[in-house]
Design a protein around this motif. Structure first.
Motif, short mmCIF file in Angstrom:
data_model
loop_
_atom_site.label_atom_id
_atom_site.label_comp_id
_atom_site.label_asym_id
_atom_site.label_seq_id
_atom_site.Cartn_x
_atom_site.Cartn_y
_atom_site.Cartn_z
N VAL A 23 -5.45 3.65 -2.65
CA VAL A 23 -5.98 3.68 -1.29
C VAL A 23 -7.26 2.84 -1.17
O VAL A 23 -7.36 1.96 -0.33
CB VAL A 23 -6.26 5.14 -0.84
N GLY B 35 -8.81 0.97 -3.58
CA GLY B 35 -8.90 -0.23 -4.39
C GLY B 35 -9.56 0.06 -5.72
O GLY B 35 -10.22 1.08 -5.90
N PHE C 299 -6.27 -3.56 -7.34
CA PHE C 299 -5.73 -3.10 -6.06
C PHE C 299 -6.77 -3.28 -4.97
O PHE C 299 -7.96 -3.11 -5.20
CB PHE C 299 -5.33 -1.61 -6.15
N ASN C 300 -6.31 -3.62 -3.79
CA ASN C 300 -7.18 -3.79 -2.63
C ASN C 300 -7.17 -2.52 -1.79
O ASN C 300 -6.31 -1.67 -1.95
CB ASN C 300 -6.71 -4.97 -1.77
N ASN D 286 -6.28 -0.10 1.05
CA ASN D 286 -5.01 0.03 1.74
C ASN D 286 -5.17 1.03 2.88
O ASN D 286 -5.18 2.24 2.67
CB ASN D 286 -3.93 0.50 0.76
N LEU E 4 -2.15 3.71 3.53
CA LEU E 4 -2.17 4.87 2.64
C LEU E 4 -3.33 5.79 2.95
O LEU E 4 -3.22 7.01 2.82
CB LEU E 4 -2.23 4.42 1.18
N THR F 152 4.22 6.39 -1.08
CA THR F 152 3.00 5.80 -1.64
C THR F 152 3.33 4.65 -2.59
O THR F 152 2.74 3.58 -2.52
CB THR F 152 2.18 6.87 -2.38
N ILE G 86 4.79 1.60 -0.62
CA ILE G 86 3.78 0.95 0.23
C ILE G 86 2.78 0.18 -0.62
O ILE G 86 2.45 -0.97 -0.34
CB ILE G 86 3.08 2.00 1.11
N ALA G 87 2.29 0.83 -1.67
CA ALA G 87 1.29 0.18 -2.53
C ALA G 87 1.86 -1.07 -3.19
O ALA G 87 1.21 -2.12 -3.23
CB ALA G 87 0.79 1.15 -3.59
N MET H 114 2.46 -3.91 -0.53
CA MET H 114 1.24 -4.53 -0.02
C MET H 114 0.49 -5.30 -1.11
O MET H 114 -0.29 -6.19 -0.81
CB MET H 114 0.34 -3.47 0.62
N GLN H 115 0.72 -4.96 -2.36
CA GLN H 115 0.10 -5.69 -3.46
C GLN H 115 0.96 -6.84 -3.96
O GLN H 115 0.49 -7.68 -4.72
CB GLN H 115 -0.17 -4.74 -4.64
#
Length: 159
Positions: free
Chosen positions: A51, A53, A65-66, A68, A71, A112, A115-116, A119-120
């Motif tokens: 969520v 990052g 991770f950026n 999000n 999430l 989760t 989506i993660a 988006m990554q």
């Protein structure tokens, strides 16, 4: 009339438990959300890293991770539902609204991983769900069912 007052006290206690369990579902974001298996070792990434990052230690992830926002919404909805449970009157409409919030949040938390990874831009062939989202979504679905049953069978129509 005395019986109605006792029923209200019992349901108020149950609603406080429902709100507390939803907050526990929110706390589950500190547990592992996804796991990477690269043969000999398994690395875990907590939901809060997905969520907010951060860096995940694995040979499969080369970039951190950026943040999000999607999430974040799914993980904060149980908090919103808990506030509604604690603050609003015991009306059928509110019970259905909170149940819908919990159900939507549980459904979003179940996705989760998808989506993660989407988006990554990470290939998820060896990336699996872990403990946090599964337990959190299960709690939220159970709470949603409890609120729907309460709204249908135990809340008067004039409420």
């Amino acid at each position: 009339m005395k019986e109605r007052v006792n029923d209200q006290k019992v349901w108020k206690i149950i609603m406080n438990i429902v709100g507390g369990l939803a907050i526990i579902a929110l706390i589950m974001m500190f547990l592992p959300a996804i796991s990477f298996n690269d043969g000999d070792t398994t690395s875990y990434v907590a939901s809060y890293i997905l969520v907010f990052g951060g860096n995940a230690s694995s040979t499969h992830i080369l970039v951190p991770f950026n943040f999000n926002f999607v999430l974040l919404i799914f993980w904060l909805l149980p908090l919103v539902g808990s506030l509604l449970v604690f603050l609003v009157n015991d009306k059928r409409m509110y019970n259905f609204i909170v149940a819908l919030i919990y159900f939507g949040s549980g459904l979003g938390i179940l996705f989760t991983r998808n989506i993660a990874l989407a988006m990554q831009g990470i290939d998820g062939a060896n990336i699996a769900w872990s403990f946090g989202p599964i337990v959190s979504a299960s709690i939220l679905f159970l709470l949603a069912i409890t609120l729907v049953v309460k709204a249908i069978f135990f809340t008067k129509k004039d409420n």
